[in-house]
Design an enzyme around this catalytic site. Structure first.
Site, PDB file in Angstrom:
ATOM      1  N   ASP A 103       0.710  -1.005  -0.231  1.00 39.57           N
ATOM      2  CA  ASP A 103       0.342   0.282   0.203  1.00 39.57           C
ATOM      3  C   ASP A 103       0.564   1.199   0.159  1.00 39.57           C
ATOM      4  O   ASP A 103       1.854   1.711   0.776  1.00 39.57           O
ATOM      5  CB  ASP A 103      -0.786   0.159   0.780  1.00 39.57           C
ATOM      6  CG  ASP A 103      -1.925   1.261   1.440  1.00 39.57           C
ATOM      7  OD1 ASP A 103      -2.879   0.902   0.287  1.00 39.57           O
ATOM      8  OD2 ASP A 103      -1.596   2.502   1.858  1.00 39.57           O
ATOM      9  N   GLU A 153      -4.829   2.511  -3.734  1.00 37.62           N
ATOM     10  CA  GLU A 153      -3.534   1.825  -4.383  1.00 37.62           C
ATOM     11  C   GLU A 153      -2.974   1.683  -3.557  1.00 37.62           C
ATOM     12  O   GLU A 153      -1.755   1.200  -3.472  1.00 37.62           O
ATOM     13  CB  GLU A 153      -2.864   3.940  -3.487  1.00 37.62           C
ATOM     14  CG  GLU A 153      -3.704   3.530  -2.047  1.00 37.62           C
ATOM     15  CD  GLU A 153      -4.795   4.185  -1.050  1.00 37.62           C
ATOM     16  OE1 GLU A 153      -4.590   4.809   0.039  1.00 37.62           O
ATOM     17  OE2 GLU A 153      -5.714   4.003  -2.332  1.00 37.62           O
TER      18      GLU A 153
END
Length: 484
Positions: A368, A410
């Site tokens: 992430d 993301e």
């Protein structure tokens, strides 16, 4: 063969005979053609009516379609006699009195068929037999039926006799034309005799199935002994109007015909003539049109070939369709269904499907990007998209032989098949260092969680959840780190 198959044959035959009618009407000035067109129209009524009779399951419905059949069948004696009379110009036997008498018998036949329930003169009884495997009409013949058949036999006998006499007096190609007429007239006689003698399938009238043979034989005979009997209408209205390329090739590989679209698809055809080998088509060299894979890539375009074999004529028709655009669109749809358009990695659904299909042990990595929301808020979503795209490219370069995806937002996921935790950690740490040493204007770090996956002992989702838990552990410990 069941009733549906038989009905389909009759419907297709009717459609083809309809083409002969159209072709003939355009040439109705040829002696006999007008009455031949009427005869073929009568055959269409007979074929269509019998097709739907075979599909019916009640006596009432079947007999309704029998009435439709007799709109045409009633007038066979008159039309056959008139066709022969006009074609051969024999009017001594088939004089006005005789043809008028035959016509009157035929009209009475039609009336009696429509009113049979009141007198049973044409059919003495009507029933249904299921023994063939489907309901079929059983008609016991009445006295007028035999009168109609007798008149039909006289009419056919007259036609055959007159045509045989004309055949003996003819020579050359004209003799061949008369021979085809004779064959055409004889075809229904043979099937009718089989039916009358009970040599064919029980209660199944074979006569309608002979009409196409009769039509094509007489058409060849009438229109100049040309095997391509539908040449004008097919060439202009059908052969040249379709968007597919059509190649007609005989058993020796010789071209019997091709349409203009074929020359557009395969330009070298413009230099070839009928009768030359199809192997001279430059674009089709090294392509087996009979291969199991119908799609062939030719000169940068893709074509789908369909082969229609006509064994009785030792001819094969190849229909080629340009599917380049549809194949490209199909590939685009496949890409859209499997690839994340921003990063070029697989999407989450396809990623999990591929891992499950691999049936291999391995390691899951979930990453992430740290504080990604700040980048969007500070520099805008366009810059955020650029960061995601660059990170996707970095993953592809670092793990080119492994399955990776944009897991969501993301987040990114990678599956390293048959890899240990220690090796996976080294690979991800190498990725982290590459990312941190990057020269991009908007730098971003990432956190990662790693978990083992043993095929068969847990699901892919369970292993990903454990990797996700390690990811959050890395974030809680300060981000820009890897936990496993």
């Amino acid at each position: 063969m069941n009733n549906v198959s038989l009905s389909v044959i009759l419907i297709v035959s009717s459609a083809l005979i309809g083409n002969f009618v159209i072709y003939g009407l355009a040439r109705r000035k040829i002696p006999g053609v007008f009455y031949f067109c009427l005869l073929m129209t009568a055959m269409i009524f007979h074929c269509v009516g019998y097709a739907f009779e075979l599909l019916s399951d009640t006596v009432g419905t079947m007999y309704i379609w029998t009435r439709v059949e007799y709109i045409g069948a009633s007038f066979y004696p008159f039309l056959i006699m008139m066709f022969t009379r006009e074609y051969t110009e024999e009017k001594k036997i088939a004089n006005r009195f005789v043809v008028t008498l035959v016509l009157m018998v035929n009209v009475i036949t039609l009336i009696l068929v429509y009113t049979n329930n009141y007198h049973f003169l044409y059919y003495s009884s009507i029933g249904v037999d299921d023994s063939p495997g489907f309901p079929i009409l059983v008609l016991e013949k009445g006295i007028w039926y035999y009168i109609q058949v007798l008149v039909l036999c006289i009419s056919i006998l007259y036609s055959i006799t007159v045509l045989i006499i004309k055949l003996k007096r003819s020579s050359g190609s004209y003799r061949d034309k008369v021979l085809f007429l004779l064959i055409g007239v004889s075809a229904p006689v043979i099937t009718m005799m089989l039916y009358m003698l009970g040599l064919g399938p029980v209660y199944l009238d074979l006569t309608p199935f002979s009409y196409f043979i009769m039509s094509i034989s007489i058409t060849i005979g009438l229109f100049r002994y040309d095997m391509l009997v539908l040449n004008p209408i097919t060439y202009e209205m059908i052969f040249q109007s379709i968007n597919e390329a059509v190649l007609v090739i005989d058993s020796n590989g010789m071209l019997l015909g091709f349409n203009n679209v074929s020359k557009e698809f395969f330009p070298s055809l413009s230099k070839l003539k009928i009768g030359q080998s199809y192997e001279l088509i430059e674009e089709l060299k090294n392509h087996n049109l009979d291969s199991l894979d119908p799609v062939h890539e030719i000169c940068g375009r893709k074509y789908s070939f369909k082969a229609i074999a006509m064994k009785t004529h030792r001819v094969c028709i190849y229909v080629a369709n340009d599917i380049t655009e549809s194949e490209n669109a199909k590939k685009q749809l496949e890409i859209l269904a499997t690839i994340d358009s921003l990063t070029g990695l697989y999407n989450r659904r396809y990623f999990m499907e591929q891992v499950e299909k691999s049936c291999l042990d391995g390691v899951f990595i979930i990453m992430d990007l740290d504080h990604f929301k700040v980048i969007n808020d500070t520099f805008g979503h366009f810059e955020g998209d650029r960061v995601l795209s660059d990170f996707g490219i970095l993953i592809q370069h670092t793990f080119p032989d492994h399955i990776s995806c944009r897991y969501g937002g993301e987040e990114f996921a990678i599956f390293l098949a048959e890899t240990s935790l220690g090796e996976a950690y080294k690979r991800v740490e190498s990725l982290r260092q590459k990312n941190n040493m990057g020269t991009q204007s908007c730098k971003v770090t990432f956190s990662a969680g790693i978990s083992e996956y043993v095929f068969g002992t847990e699901t892919v989702s369970e292993a990903l959840i454990r990797a996700d838990q390690k990811l959050y552990e890395a974030k809680e410990r300060g981000r820009d780190r890897i936990c496993f």
